[in-house]
Write a protein that holds these residues in place. Structure first.
Motif, mmCIF file in Angstrom:
data_model
loop_
_atom_site.group_PDB
_atom_site.id
_atom_site.type_symbol
_atom_site.label_atom_id
_atom_site.label_comp_id
_atom_site.label_asym_id
_atom_site.label_seq_id
_atom_site.Cartn_x
_atom_site.Cartn_y
_atom_site.Cartn_z
ATOM 1 N N ALA A 147 0.852 -1.201 0.000
ATOM 2 C CA ALA A 147 0.000 0.000 0.000
ATOM 3 C C ALA A 147 0.881 1.241 0.000
ATOM 4 O O ALA A 147 1.734 1.399 0.879
ATOM 5 C CB ALA A 147 -0.918 0.001 1.224
ATOM 6 N N ASP A 148 0.695 2.120 -0.963
ATOM 7 C CA ASP A 148 1.546 3.299 -1.109
ATOM 8 C C ASP A 148 0.893 4.521 -0.452
ATOM 9 O O ASP A 148 0.146 5.258 -1.081
ATOM 10 C CB ASP A 148 1.829 3.582 -2.586
ATOM 11 N N LEU A 149 1.196 4.740 0.828
ATOM 12 C CA LEU A 149 0.749 5.953 1.516
ATOM 13 C C LEU A 149 1.759 7.078 1.346
ATOM 14 O O LEU A 149 1.402 8.246 1.467
ATOM 15 C CB LEU A 149 0.516 5.664 3.002
ATOM 16 N N TYR A 150 3.006 6.741 1.061
ATOM 17 C CA TYR A 150 4.016 7.763 0.785
ATOM 18 C C TYR A 150 3.568 8.685 -0.360
ATOM 19 O O TYR A 150 3.786 9.890 -0.327
ATOM 20 C CB TYR A 150 5.325 7.111 0.357
ATOM 21 N N GLY A 151 2.995 8.083 -1.382
ATOM 22 C CA GLY A 151 2.629 8.849 -2.573
ATOM 23 C C GLY A 151 1.239 9.438 -2.518
ATOM 24 O O GLY A 151 0.839 10.156 -3.446
ATOM 25 N N TYR A 152 0.493 9.164 -1.448
ATOM 26 C CA TYR A 152 -0.898 9.596 -1.363
ATOM 27 C C TYR A 152 -1.003 11.121 -1.412
ATOM 28 O O TYR A 152 -0.178 11.835 -0.853
ATOM 29 C CB TYR A 152 -1.514 9.072 -0.062
ATOM 30 N N ALA A 153 -2.050 11.593 -2.076
ATOM 31 C CA ALA A 153 -2.312 13.035 -2.216
ATOM 32 C C ALA A 153 -1.095 13.749 -2.802
ATOM 33 O O ALA A 153 -0.644 14.779 -2.289
ATOM 34 C CB ALA A 153 -2.715 13.657 -0.883
ATOM 35 N N ASP A 154 -0.594 13.181 -3.901
ATOM 36 C CA ASP A 154 0.500 13.808 -4.645
ATOM 37 C C ASP A 154 1.733 14.011 -3.777
ATOM 38 O O ASP A 154 2.290 15.102 -3.697
ATOM 39 C CB ASP A 154 0.042 15.144 -5.245
ATOM 40 N N ASN A 155 2.171 12.925 -3.120
ATOM 41 C CA ASN A 155 3.392 12.944 -2.307
ATOM 42 C C ASN A 155 3.341 14.003 -1.208
ATOM 43 O O ASN A 155 4.321 14.696 -0.927
ATOM 44 C CB ASN A 155 4.632 13.170 -3.182
ATOM 45 N N ARG A 156 2.210 14.082 -0.530
ATOM 46 C CA ARG A 156 2.042 15.127 0.483
ATOM 47 C C ARG A 156 3.016 14.957 1.651
ATOM 48 O O ARG A 156 3.504 15.941 2.212
ATOM 49 C CB ARG A 156 0.593 15.123 0.987
ATOM 50 N N ILE A 157 3.309 13.710 2.025
ATOM 51 C CA ILE A 157 4.290 13.481 3.091
ATOM 52 C C ILE A 157 5.648 14.041 2.694
ATOM 53 O O ILE A 157 6.341 14.674 3.505
ATOM 54 C CB ILE A 157 4.400 11.981 3.423
ATOM 55 N N MET A 158 6.052 13.804 1.463
ATOM 56 C CA MET A 158 7.343 14.314 0.980
ATOM 57 C C MET A 158 7.402 15.836 1.097
ATOM 58 O O MET A 158 8.420 16.403 1.529
ATOM 59 C CB MET A 158 7.557 13.890 -0.472
ATOM 60 N N LYS A 159 6.338 16.512 0.731
ATOM 61 C CA LYS A 159 6.318 17.977 0.772
ATOM 62 C C LYS A 159 6.390 18.491 2.208
ATOM 63 O O LYS A 159 7.018 19.520 2.477
ATOM 64 C CB LYS A 159 5.070 18.493 0.066
#
Length: 540
Positions: free
Chosen positions: A285-297
């Protein structure tokens, strides 16, 4: 540093646990054995990579390993001090005994998984068994919810590494997690201690979500795992992603919910949401990429500010207490700015090295803290034990497109594999069978059986594997045979951007199409065979 074990014994010791079947969940979950084990923060492919790096003395694995060995909690002589009742908050606090022992169990488990040294496996087992045979309650003031959340996810992660170890009472540990930790987690997510839904900061929800997810995975309870994922996406509290990261700013930055409070809790939150995303990732399950990589931002925002740079800030408003009294923060807080915590390697290695994305501030912070330590290396108080740590040792991986089989494929990305001689078609599925047809998106991940190879997972979580020389899409059953059947080595396809996929356990046999079916066939020195067995990875 010299380890008194060969690389082969390191890998054998690590791999020995992976092939043991998971015990049934005491919760009688409907989807028992649906999860991959080990599969919380770490997988067997991770330990194969780590063990090889440590044995080779490669950096930064060497520095990360030395950091682990130097920590007093990783000594095999550590003795547990279990309690019947753990108290956090109010009078009679005793919870440091719990977090010190959990970190000692985790660190000894790591040393066993990586080096194969039995004394450390025995130490981890004995600590975990001592607590599962003693602990009956977690109490205190509202801080009891933090204890059940933080130490719940950490305890499950330590225990996951010992699954199948001789003498480890896995069922009793499952019962402890389900009967002591989970009810406190459940109570908080349901009613937030009777307060306004926005009263508690993001960290409270996040540690609770991490515990629910980790307990669900360790106990093979699909409903609990799904609950954590759903709350991450849709929860009403401040830990759900759109509440934890409420504002987007220019330049790929996103404001963290606690940024106006202080930076210690802000960094803690980034670590917790990364922990949740990593556990989910290891189950497909890819939560890292959820909502256009919101965690990354958000990670870039937090790292940038804590490295001393200015960042934009939007006034944050919320309801406080039982009656949702209006509160607001108009400026970002400088309290505890620049505090180091072991959260950055996990995020950096996912976004930069798995995904190939630019995260300059996250990278800079990871380099600043490297080599990350763990519990006990970041202060003696509870804040120094909020993360399990050792990310440099545990999460370092080759950059996307640069590792594994000569870097012919990236990992952590989704691609379709198009046929080069029938370019309108590619690897697809007809039910469970692999066929040549309208190419389906496949997530490329490090090989299940060998991180130097690759495995391919479809949108339903099924892996491309061979069986009786036919290519199929099947769910991972956790066996060593399946993992080897689902691992392929990438070979040059005769031109840039083309690959041929050789079986790991049947060297010399390649995936090829014939009569619109996918087969694992012996290589033939003909132009027709080379064309039938060559594919071009393309964005889906």
């Amino acid at each position: 540093m010299v380890l008194q074990t060969s690389r082969r014994s390191l890998l054998k010791a690590a791999a020995g646990v992976a092939v043991l079947p998971a015990l049934p969940s005491v919760a009688q979950a409907s989807a028992a054995a649906a999860f991959k084990h080990p599969g919380l923060l770490h997988t067997q492919a991770d330990f194969d990579r780590i063990a090889a790096g440590v044995q080779a003395g490669a950096q930064p694995y060497k520095a990360g390993w030395e950091k682990l060995v130097a920590n007093g909690r990783s000594r095999s002589t550590w003795k547990a001090r279990p309690l019947e009742t753990v108290v956090r908050g109010g009078t009679g606090q005793n919870y440091p005994q719990l977090y010190n022992d959990i970190h000692a169990a985790y660190q000894n488990a790591l040393r066993w998984k990586i080096s194969g040294e039995k004394a450390h496996g025995d130490a981890a087992r004995d600590i975990l068994n001592a607590w599962s045979g003693t602990l009956k309650a977690i109490t205190g003031n509202a801080d009891r919810f933090l204890a059940a959340g933080i130490y719940g996810y950490q305890a499950a992660n330590a225990a996951e590494l010992m699954r199948g170890y001789a003498g480890f009472d896995v069922e009793r540990f499952q019962k402890m997690l389900l009967n002591v930790f989970y009810p406190v987690n459940d109570s908080f997510l349901r009613n937030h201690n009777g307060a306004c839904i926005t009263n508690y900061w993001a960290n409270w929800d996040l540690c609770t979500m991490a515990s629910v997810m980790a307990i669900g995975l360790f106990c093979d309870d699909q409903a609990k795992f799904d609950r954590a994922v759903d709350y991450f996406k849709n929860g009403k509290g401040n830990g759900s992603i759109m509440n934890a990261i409420p504002f987007l700013h220019p330049g790929g930055l996103a404001q963290w919910q606690e940024s106006g409070r202080d930076q210690a809790h802000t960094v803690m939150g980034i670590g917790l949401i990364g922990t949740i995303a990593e556990m989910a990732w290891n189950q497909g399950a890819d939560l890292y990429g959820y909502a256009d990589n919101r965690i990354m931002k958000a990670a870039e925002y937090v790292a940038k500010y804590n490295l001393g740079h200015d960042v934009p800030f939007t006034t944050y408003k919320w309801g406080h207490g039982q009656n949702c009294a209006a509160r607001e923060q108009t400026v970002i807080s400088s309290a505890a700015r620049g505090q180091d915590r072991p959260v950055w390697e996990l995020l950096y290695n996912h976004y930069a090295n798995r995904r190939g994305l630019a995260v300059p501030y996250t990278k800079a912070y990871a380099e600043r803290v490297r080599a990350e330590g763990g519990g006990g290396d970041f202060g003696p108080n509870s804040g120094g034990f909020d993360q399990l740590g050792f990310g440099t040792l545990l999460f370092t991986r080759a950059a996307a497109g640069s590792g594994g089989s000569g870097g012919l494929l990236p990992t952590g990305v989704t691609r379709v594999l198009q046929s080069i001689n029938l370019p309108k078609e590619g690897i697809a599925a007809s039910g469970a069978l692999g066929v040549l047809g309208e190419a389906v998106p496949l997530r490329i991940v490090p090989g299940l059986a060998d991180a130097k190879g690759y495995s391919f997972m479809d949108e339903d979580g099924r892996y491309l594997r061979h069986k009786d020389y036919r290519l199929r899409f099947d769910t991972d059953n956790g066996t060593e045979l399946f993992e080897r059947d689902a691992t392929f080595l990438a070979r040059p396809g005769g031109a840039t951007g083309r690959v041929r996929l050789e079986s790991l356990n049947y060297p010399g046999r390649f995936i090829r199409h014939r009569h619109q079916q996918l087969w694992l066939d012996k290589a033939q020195d003909t132009s027709a065979f080379r064309a039938d067995s060559t594919f071009r990875p393309a964005s889906s």
